[in-house]
Design a protein around this motif. Structure first.
Motif, PDB file in Angstrom:
ATOM      1  N   GLN A  61       7.472 -24.894  -9.276  1.00  7.32           N
ATOM      2  CA  GLN A  61       6.278 -24.202  -9.166  1.00  7.32           C
ATOM      3  C   GLN A  61       7.750 -22.818  -9.731  1.00  7.32           C
ATOM      4  N   ALA A 113       9.245 -22.874 -12.853  1.00  9.62           N
ATOM      5  CA  ALA A 113       7.763 -22.641 -14.370  1.00  9.62           C
ATOM      6  C   ALA A 113       7.588 -20.352 -14.174  1.00  9.62           C
ATOM      7  N   GLU A 114       7.496 -20.143 -12.720  1.00  7.57           N
ATOM      8  CA  GLU A 114       7.137 -18.411 -12.734  1.00  7.57           C
ATOM      9  C   GLU A 114       8.305 -17.356 -13.267  1.00  7.57           C
ATOM     10  N   ASP A 154       5.052 -27.304 -17.325  1.00 13.25           N
ATOM     11  CA  ASP A 154       5.691 -27.304 -16.338  1.00 13.25           C
ATOM     12  C   ASP A 154       7.448 -27.738 -16.553  1.00 13.25           C
ATOM     13  N   ARG A 200       8.831 -27.838 -19.650  1.00 13.55           N
ATOM     14  CA  ARG A 200      10.121 -27.606 -19.756  1.00 13.55           C
ATOM     15  C   ARG A 200      11.066 -27.696 -19.405  1.00 13.55           C
TER      16      ARG A 200
END
Length: 197
Positions: A21, A24-25, A103, A106
């Motif tokens: 998370q 991804a952010e 995500d 990536r």
């Protein structure tokens, strides 16, 4: 499994989920101890207990998702008897995985993963051997039966995965000129032409 072991697994899973998370952010630079403990609700001591460091956590996260991808690819080829259908299944499975888990994809296609792959190629391959072996054997079998041109397994892997990975990277970078559904229809036949005897 004892309750203590179960709690330990749950803590490790929370950290891994939080790491993805945060990545991804915020990208690689945003993956800090502070961000990880805040996103996971897990203490700093638990992070170090389970993974040793932020790098250890990120390496475990990469291995987790690489393992999932390889398991799906292995299942795809194991279901395919003919080489041509197996190549199509590999391509479509890979591209579907990218769409369903952007995500994680990536991260798997990031410069961080590339650096780790270059520095620890042998260890990564050894860690995933159980998932790689069925695909390697599948390729060998189809080379031996003459369905695939007489090429080495690494060369077959490059001919199959090279175009797929390049397409995935382009799509993951946000470039709007790649349609993964179209690629899933076109690439299998084009790749097959490079492998057919």
């Amino acid at each position: 499994m004892s309750p203590k072991q179960q709690r330990g697994e749950e803590t490790a899973d929370r950290l891994l989920d939080a790491a993805l998370q945060v990545y991804a952010e915020s990208g690689e630079q945003g993956v800090t101890v502070s961000a990880l403990t805040k996103a996971s609700g897990v203490s700093l001591g638990s992070l170090y207990h389970h993974f040793g460091s932020v790098d250890g956590l990120m390496n475990a996260l990469l291995l987790r998702w690489l393992g999932r991808l390889l398991a799906e690819l292995a299942t795809a080829v194991e279901r395919s008897r003919a080489a041509r259908t197996g190549i199509g299944a590999l391509v479509r499975t890979y591209l579907t995985f990218i769409q369903e888990h952007p995500d994680a994809a990536r991260l798997l296609h990031s410069s961080y993963a590339d650096r780790l792959g270059m520095a620890q190629a042998r260890q990564l391959r050894d860690a995933q051997e159980a998932r790689l072996s069925p695909m390697t054997e599948w390729v060998r079998l189809h080379v031996e039966t003459g369905e695939i041109a007489p090429l080495s397994v690494p060369l077959v892997e490059a001919l199959v995965m090279g175009p797929v990975v390049a397409t995935a990277r382009r799509w993951l970078s946000g470039v709007d000129d790649v349609d993964l559904d179209q690629a899933a229809r076109i690439l299998p036949e084009r790749i097959w032409r490079s492998l057919s005897p």
